[in-house]
Structures are given as structure tokens and as C-alpha cells.
Design a protein around this motif. Structure first.
Motif, PDB file in Angstrom:
ATOM      1  N   GLU A 169      -3.082   1.750   1.628  1.00 33.61           N
ATOM      2  CA  GLU A 169      -2.092   1.807   2.709  1.00 33.61           C
ATOM      3  C   GLU A 169      -2.757   1.753   4.081  1.00 33.61           C
ATOM      4  N   HIS A 170      -3.861   2.470   4.232  1.00 34.28           N
ATOM      5  CA  HIS A 170      -4.539   2.512   5.525  1.00 34.28           C
ATOM      6  C   HIS A 170      -5.065   1.128   5.906  1.00 34.28           C
ATOM      7  N   LEU A 171      -5.721   0.461   4.967  1.00 35.18           N
ATOM      8  CA  LEU A 171      -6.267  -0.864   5.259  1.00 35.18           C
ATOM      9  C   LEU A 171      -5.156  -1.893   5.458  1.00 35.18           C
ATOM     10  N   ALA A 172      -4.095  -1.790   4.677  1.00 35.86           N
ATOM     11  CA  ALA A 172      -2.971  -2.721   4.832  1.00 35.86           C
ATOM     12  C   ALA A 172      -2.315  -2.563   6.199  1.00 35.86           C
ATOM     13  N   MET A 173      -2.195  -1.344   6.662  1.00 38.56           N
ATOM     14  CA  MET A 173      -1.601  -1.075   7.960  1.00 38.56           C
ATOM     15  C   MET A 173      -2.412  -1.726   9.083  1.00 38.56           C
ATOM     16  N   LEU A 174      -3.715  -1.881   8.856  1.00 40.55           N
ATOM     17  CA  LEU A 174      -4.594  -2.504   9.845  1.00 40.55           C
ATOM     18  C   LEU A 174      -4.644  -4.025   9.700  1.00 40.55           C
ATOM     19  N   GLY A 175      -3.890  -4.555   8.734  1.00 40.64           N
ATOM     20  CA  GLY A 175      -3.795  -6.000   8.581  1.00 40.64           C
ATOM     21  C   GLY A 175      -4.714  -6.616   7.556  1.00 40.64           C
ATOM     22  N   HIS A 176      -5.434  -5.825   6.805  1.00 39.89           N
ATOM     23  CA  HIS A 176      -6.339  -6.361   5.784  1.00 39.89           C
ATOM     24  C   HIS A 176      -5.537  -6.790   4.554  1.00 39.89           C
ATOM     25  N   ARG A 177      -5.780  -8.023   4.113  1.00 38.46           N
ATOM     26  CA  ARG A 177      -5.030  -8.553   2.967  1.00 38.46           C
ATOM     27  C   ARG A 177      -5.921  -8.754   1.744  1.00 38.46           C
ATOM     28  N   ASP A 178      -7.237  -8.839   1.937  1.00 39.29           N
ATOM     29  CA  ASP A 178      -8.185  -8.961   0.821  1.00 39.29           C
ATOM     30  C   ASP A 178      -9.090  -7.739   0.833  1.00 39.29           C
ATOM     31  N   ILE A 179      -8.966  -6.919  -0.212  1.00 43.04           N
ATOM     32  CA  ILE A 179      -9.713  -5.658  -0.279  1.00 43.04           C
ATOM     33  C   ILE A 179     -10.560  -5.647  -1.549  1.00 43.04           C
ATOM     34  N   ALA A 180     -11.809  -5.241  -1.410  1.00 45.95           N
ATOM     35  CA  ALA A 180     -12.696  -5.082  -2.559  1.00 45.95           C
ATOM     36  C   ALA A 180     -12.974  -3.601  -2.782  1.00 45.95           C
ATOM     37  N   VAL A 181     -12.934  -3.197  -4.027  1.00 45.86           N
ATOM     38  CA  VAL A 181     -13.213  -1.812  -4.402  1.00 45.86           C
ATOM     39  C   VAL A 181     -14.584  -1.762  -5.066  1.00 45.86           C
ATOM     40  N   ILE A 182     -15.491  -1.015  -4.466  1.00 50.39           N
ATOM     41  CA  ILE A 182     -16.819  -0.796  -5.068  1.00 50.39           C
ATOM     42  C   ILE A 182     -16.753   0.540  -5.787  1.00 50.39           C
ATOM     43  N   GLY A 183     -16.757   0.459  -7.104  1.00 46.71           N
ATOM     44  CA  GLY A 183     -16.491   1.647  -7.898  1.00 46.71           C
ATOM     45  C   GLY A 183     -17.735   2.344  -8.415  1.00 46.71           C
ATOM     46  N   GLU A 184     -17.496   3.300  -9.291  1.00 45.52           N
ATOM     47  CA  GLU A 184     -18.575   4.053  -9.924  1.00 45.52           C
ATOM     48  C   GLU A 184     -19.368   3.154 -10.864  1.00 45.52           C
ATOM     49  N   ALA A 185     -20.412   3.698 -11.454  1.00 44.71           N
ATOM     50  CA  ALA A 185     -21.219   2.955 -12.420  1.00 44.71           C
ATOM     51  C   ALA A 185     -20.352   2.532 -13.605  1.00 44.71           C
ATOM     52  N   PRO A 186     -20.670   1.397 -14.250  1.00 46.97           N
ATOM     53  CA  PRO A 186     -19.856   0.925 -15.376  1.00 46.97           C
ATOM     54  C   PRO A 186     -19.624   1.970 -16.463  1.00 46.97           C
ATOM     55  N   ALA A 187     -20.632   2.809 -16.734  1.00 45.06           N
ATOM     56  CA  ALA A 187     -20.509   3.814 -17.800  1.00 45.06           C
ATOM     57  C   ALA A 187     -19.374   4.794 -17.530  1.00 45.06           C
ATOM     58  N   VAL A 188     -19.099   5.069 -16.259  1.00 40.72           N
ATOM     59  CA  VAL A 188     -18.016   5.995 -15.906  1.00 40.72           C
ATOM     60  C   VAL A 188     -16.675   5.438 -16.378  1.00 40.72           C
ATOM     61  N   TYR A 189     -16.485   4.125 -16.229  1.00 40.25           N
ATOM     62  CA  TYR A 189     -15.235   3.492 -16.682  1.00 40.25           C
ATOM     63  C   TYR A 189     -15.231   3.312 -18.198  1.00 40.25           C
ATOM     64  N   GLU A 190     -16.394   3.081 -18.769  1.00 40.20           N
ATOM     65  CA  GLU A 190     -16.477   2.947 -20.230  1.00 40.20           C
ATOM     66  C   GLU A 190     -16.080   4.244 -20.919  1.00 40.20           C
ATOM     67  N   ARG A 191     -16.378   5.386 -20.294  1.00 43.92           N
ATOM     68  CA  ARG A 191     -15.977   6.682 -20.844  1.00 43.92           C
ATOM     69  C   ARG A 191     -14.516   7.008 -20.530  1.00 43.92           C
ATOM     70  N   HIS A 192     -13.876   6.168 -19.717  1.00 44.88           N
ATOM     71  CA  HIS A 192     -12.495   6.426 -19.253  1.00 44.88           C
ATOM     72  C   HIS A 192     -12.409   7.794 -18.568  1.00 44.88           C
ATOM     73  N   THR A 193     -13.360   8.018 -17.661  1.00 51.10           N
ATOM     74  CA  THR A 193     -13.365   9.260 -16.896  1.00 51.10           C
ATOM     75  C   THR A 193     -12.122   9.313 -16.027  1.00 51.10           C
ATOM     76  N   GLY A 194     -11.440  10.471 -16.054  1.00 52.40           N
ATOM     77  CA  GLY A 194     -10.115  10.578 -15.459  1.00 52.40           C
ATOM     78  C   GLY A 194     -10.048  10.231 -13.990  1.00 52.40           C
TER      79      GLY A 194
END
Length: 338
Positions: A169-194
Motif C-alpha cells: 500500500e505504501h509503495l502503491a500510494m507513491l506511484g510504484h507499479r512494479d515491486i520486487a520482494v527480496i525474501g528470506e533464504a529459500p530454506a525458510v520457504y521450503e519449511r513453510h515457516t509461518g
């Protein structure tokens, strides 16, 4: 060491009276209680923990299960652990720290041995294999984290789904339409960490609602991994002007790489971080961020566990409301013609 008999002699009472004052098993007059307590303080008497546990059937210990993996940001975990320990102490409990990746075996060891009166579990996965054992035991427990199914459990966490939505919401309000999410290490998602999965869900859901293009890429953190991840993002989405970072180890490498490429923050690209306040304010560019309320999470978990131990707690889910603080790393998106 001062003995119970010495306390009794100093207070002018019997040893059994001192024992009753300590255990609370019998009613003692206020005057006698005060005299005994004064003698305890003056002599520096500390009851034997083993004997006290046998007498009360309580250990006055809380087990804190916190697997210290290489793919998690340990300072946040330790900040929560310190809050758990200090809050527990105010209620007369000590904390037993279990740091191995034993999963259900650690739960069995605690519940089967009487090591602790209750448990607090961290690093909770959506389908955490420890949960069936928690539901099957009478020993009170609290999770710092949110599994997929919270039935029969008490959970305390930041509302990470709302956190992800707030960043978009914050970035959209500033007019950004293309957003990239740099997430945690792959293993964190492989474990389905909440926390990671729920943040991503919030990011994606709100981006769809607002018509924002969102790209998510996990990252090990560190300069080398961030170099590869950023190159991949800009190759796939060269028009990216907004970044959301949920990886403390990637924050400074990202800012350094953007500088090297001549991309000014926030004139060319904006960066929002989900991280501890200290990381945000000490970065080379003061980061707009949603803070991780680690001390409050630890405190709330202990308060709810103690309430259960005292017989008046109930199963509940406590989600702390995220707050976004705007700093120097976010600004209006550059115009398409610039």
C-alpha cells in the motif's frame, strides 16, 4: 549457605512455619509472615529448587524452544528470548533454553520429564510437526508464531499478512507499479515457516487488489547472493522501482549494489524493509520499515503462559498490529518519461 533452620531461629518461629510461609500451604498471620520474610531477606536465604519443586509439584521453569538455524536472523530470536527471560523472572520463573533442531523429540523430553511447567515455541511452521504433541499434552504452551491451524493453541505474533499488505500500500500510494520482494533464504520457504509465508500472502493479495505487478525472489543474504538476486530481478522486470526486503542480511548489500549501478534511493528506486528498528535506522540509507516488535512478542507470550499456569488462561490468537515508519528510503516513483 543459609538453611531453613537458621531462618526459623532468626525469626523466632519453627522451621515448619518458615516452610508454610514459603509454600503458602497454610494460613499464617500477617505479623508472623512479615517477620519470616524479613529474616529471609536479611539472611539472603534461597530455597532449594529441587526441594521446592518436590513440595509444590512445580519446577518454576519455562522451556523456550528456539531452533538456531543458519538461515534465520539470530539477533531477532535473541531479542525475543531476552524478553521471555526477563518477563518470566518477574513472575518467579526461570527459562530453560532449548536451541537444537529436535522438533517433536524436544517436546517429548520436556513433557515426559517434568523439566518445565510450560513451553514457549518459536520458529513455527504452517504445518509444524510439534503441534500434535502439544495438543495431546496437558502441559501449557504458547507459540510465538502462527501455524495454519490454530485450533486448541495459544499464539502470539506480528500480523505478518497485514505487514505485507501495508508495504505494498505504501509503495502503491507513491506511484510504484512494479515491486520486487527480496525474501528470506529459500530454506525458510521450503519449511513453510509461518511468518515468511504469511508476509508473502499479504504482499500478493494486496498487490492483486491494487493492480501492482509483484515479483518475489528468495535470497540467502550477503553480497554475493544479493548480486545474483538483484541481477535476476532487473533482468526479469527492468521497470522495477520499488523493493520490499524481508531479509536483514540482504539490506546493506542491496543498498550498496543500487549505489554501484547509479540507482539513487529514493529518487530512482524506493526500499521498504521488514526488520528490527535498529537495522532500519542504522542502514546507510535510513529505511522506511515495519518493525519487528520482538520484546512485545516475548512479553505477551510469557503473560499468556503464566495465565495458563495459574489456571485462568484460554486458547487465543494474539496478532500485533504492524506499524510502518516512513524514513529516507521511499519517495514518489520516477515518471515513465524521466
Amino acid at each position: 549457605m543459609v538453611t531453613l533452620a537458621e531462618v526459623a531461629q532468626h525469626a523466632g518461629v519453627s522451621a515448619s512455619t518458615v516452610s508454610y510461609v514459603l509454600s503458602g500451604k497454610r494460613s499464617i498471620s500477617a505479623t508472623t509472615r512479615q517477620r519470616v520474610e524479613r529474616s529471609i531477606r536479611e539472611l539472603g536465604y534461597h530455597p532449594n529448587a529441587g526441594a521446592r519443586a518436590l513440595a509444590s509439584n512445580r519446577s518454576n521453569i519455562i522451556a523456550l524452544m528456539i531452533p538456531l538455524r543458519t538461515d534465520i536472523y539470530v539477533p531477532v530470536m535473541m531479542e525475543i528470548a531476552i524478553a521471555v527471560a526477563t518477563t518470566a523472572r518477574t513472575h518467579g520463573y526461570d527459562v530453560l533454553l532449548l536451541t537444537g533442531e529436535e522438533g517433536p523429540d524436544a517436546v517429548r523430553r520436556v513433557t515426559g520429564s517434568g523439566l518445565a511447567d510450560g513451553m514457549i515455541l518459536m520458529d513455527v511452521e504452517l504445518d509444524d510437526e510439534r503441534l500434535p504433541l502439544l495438543r495431546a499434552t496437558d502441559e501449557p504452551s504458547v507459540l510465538i508464531g502462527l501455524p495454519a491451524d490454530t485450533a486448541g493453541l495459544t499464539c502470539v505474533d506480528l500480523d505478518f499478512r497485514a505487514t505485507g499488505a501495508l508495504c505494498v500500500e505504501h509503495l502503491a500510494m507513491l506511484g510504484h507499479r512494479d515491486i520486487a520482494v527480496i525474501g528470506e533464504a529459500p530454506a525458510v520457504y521450503e519449511r513453510h515457516t509461518g511468518f515468511a509465508e504469511r508476509t508473502l500472502d499479504g504482499l500478493r493479495s494486496r498487490a492483486r487488489e491494487l493492480g501492482i505487478r509483484l515479483l518475489h525472489r528468495p535470497c540467502e543474504g550477503g553480497y554475493g547472493a544479493m548480486t545474483v538476486t538483484l541481477a535476476r530481478i532487473l533482468d526479469e522486470r527492468p521497470g522495477t522501482t520499488g523493493f520490499v526486503v524481508q531479509n536483514e542480511s540482504a539490506v546493506e548489500p542491496l543498498l550498496a549494489l543500487l549505489r554501484q549501478q547509479g540507482r539513487a534511493v529514493p529518487e530512482d528506486v524506493s526500499v521498504v524493509a521488514i526488520c528490527p528498528e535498529q537495522v532500519a535506522v542504522q542502514a546507510s540509507v535510513r529505511l522506511t520499515s515495519v518493525a519487528i516488535p520482538a520484546p512485545e512478542m516475548g512479553r505477551q507470550a510469557v503473560e499468556r503462559l503464566v495465565a495458563k499456569l495459574d489456571g485462568h488462561g484460554s486458547d487465543e490468537v494474539v496478532l500485533l498490529t504492524p506499524e510502518l515508519t516512513v524514513r529516507a528510503s521511499t519517495g514518489p516513483a520516477p515518471s515513465a518519461t524521466s
